[in-house]
Design an enzyme around this catalytic site. Structure first.
Site, PDB file in Angstrom:
ATOM      1  N   ASP A   1       0.823  -1.207   0.000  1.00 35.55           N
ATOM      2  CA  ASP A   1       0.000   0.000   0.000  1.00 35.55           C
ATOM      3  C   ASP A   1       0.858   1.258   0.000  1.00 35.55           C
ATOM      4  O   ASP A   1       0.606   2.204  -0.745  1.00 35.55           O
ATOM      5  CB  ASP A   1      -0.915  -0.019   1.219  1.00 35.55           C
TER       6      ASP A   1
ATOM      7  N   ASP B   1      -9.935  -1.388   2.814  1.00 38.45           N
ATOM      8  CA  ASP B   1      -9.807  -0.874   4.174  1.00 38.45           C
ATOM      9  C   ASP B   1     -10.726  -1.603   5.142  1.00 38.45           C
ATOM     10  O   ASP B   1     -10.566  -1.501   6.356  1.00 38.45           O
ATOM     11  CB  ASP B   1     -10.151   0.624   4.216  1.00 38.45           C
TER      12      ASP B   1
END
Length: 410
Positions: free
Chosen positions: A233, A279
């Site tokens: 990420d 998420d």
């Protein structure tokens, strides 16, 4: 010409220029005037949007974790989850990176309109199936037992006589048809309007199915998965423009959105705050694992689930705070991974159960009738990294319906 006349002429020219700017459009059909005016959300609108996103993120994690416990205890073949091993988790960042970069090249080479058209059809099918699977248990509880619930079977075979082979043997009932019809209405609404509420209904269904059906086999595997995506990420958000480029080009219900101008424009609002499904799903499957670990301890407590759930709230809140402060998209796993892993580990150290936690093996196994999860798809992990979340939705949905087909076949 007098000074008064000059001033009047100047004012008229200014007004004319302003009206021309209001009416003019650029090559993309965007109002030229609007292009120079950036919407500034009110503090109330911003708080409402971020608060709603946090709430929407917590719902699929909480209920998905509860359903994952029931799923792991179920003896019904159709309810068996997909198990993620340490090998799968180690390969995840590599596969995710290849998927993301492949999408980037596709958007560079092919027309964005055609790609998004294909994605709309793809996610229409996935969204209808995922939403139907999500609401089916709720409908079964609401409808009285006195209402007849007829059973149906969809059967496709190949060949004749002794050579006849079943291709599809799918069993369903009236409740499933009602759920499918209701989900189809939402799907048509999404295809035609791309409305943010329809997007969120599909996104919540994808996230809940992911948390319910994707099971980590142990805590070590969860740490490998979260640790790998932690690096993935950060690299793709801060190291390149690939993530942002794909996210801006991608039109699919792979994120939850909530308008910051809802108070001013109502349901027609268009200035959205966004949260990628990654998420939710990635930390969610780890939190669900800890809930199953709590259940295995048979102490009538949910210490590790509660600690990881609170850690998720803290990490997501910190992500939103940093993003709002610096006005820049953040890799959410930068904050969520340390929180979701660190809090339960500290609790385990305090309680003297660290060894027990890491030695716990989730009870669900891999069905002989289907291959083990060998190519775990990419999931986005920040508001700027929404693009790769599409495959998480397909994995959760495909798992559910593949299990049903296998159950019917046996």
């Amino acid at each position: 010409m007098s000074e008064v006349e000059k001033a009047s002429t100047s004012a008229q020219e200014t007004a004319a220029a302003l009206m021309e700017a209001l009416n003019a459009t650029d090559s993309n059909g965007t109002d030229a005037f609007n292009a120079t005016v950036k919407f500034v959300a009110t503090p109330e609108g911003t708080a409402l949007a971020y608060g709603s996103l946090v709430l929407m993120a917590l719902v699929p994690i909480f209920f998905g974790a509860l359903r994952s416990v029931a799923c792991s205890k179920s003896k019904n073949t159709s309810d068996m989850p997909e198990t993620i091993t340490s090998r799968d988790a180690a390969r995840f960042p590599i596969i995710a990176s290849c998927t993301l970069f492949g999408l980037y090249l596709f958007f560079k080479v092919f027309s964005q309109a055609y790609i998004n058209l294909l994605l709309s059809v793809y996610f229409f099918v996935l969204g209808v199936l995922a939403l139907s699977h999500t609401i089916s248990p709720l409908l079964s509880r609401v409808i009285p037992s006195s209402v007849p619930n007829k059973q149906y079977q969809l059967l496709f075979t190949q060949g004749t006589g002794e050579n006849k082979e079943e291709i599809i043997n799918y069993e369903f009932d009236t409740n499933n048809l009602v759920c499918l019809l209701a989900s189809g209405v939402v799907g048509v609404w999404y295809i035609l309007k791309k409305h943010w509420i329809a997007n969120n209904l599909f996104g919540l269904a994808f996230a809940l199915n992911g948390v319910e059906l994707l099971h980590l086999n142990n805590v070590s595997t969860g740490c490998i998965l979260l640790g790998g995506l932690f690096v993935y990420d950060i690299f793709w958000v801060f190291g390149t423009n690939v993530m942002v480029t794909v996210a801006k080009s991608f039109e699919a219900p792979i994120k939850l959105v909530f308008p910051q101008d809802l108070l001013e424009k109502g349901l027609d609002a268009s200035n959205f705050a966004m949260l990628g499904l990654g998420d939710i799903v990635i930390p969610g499957i780890f939190i669900a694992l800890l809930l199953r670990f709590d259940v295995s301890l048979k102490k009538n407590s949910r210490t590790y689930f509660c600690s990881s759930f609170l850690a998720y709230i803290f990490g997501l809140g910190l992500t939103i705070f940093v993003m709002h402060t610096f006005k820049h998209a953040q890799p959410a796993l930068l904050y969520l991974v340390p929180a979701c892993v660190g809090f339960p580990v500290v609790v385990a150290l305090i309680k003297g159960e660290l060894t027990e936690m890491f030695s716990y093996e989730s009870s669900e196994g891999v069905l002989p009738a289907s291959p083990r999860l060998t190519s775990f798809p990419s999931i986005s992990s920040s508001p700027a990294s929404l693009s790769a979340s599409m495959n998480a939705a397909s994995m959760a949905t495909d798992t559910s319906h593949r299990r049903r087909l296998q159950a019917a076949a046996t």
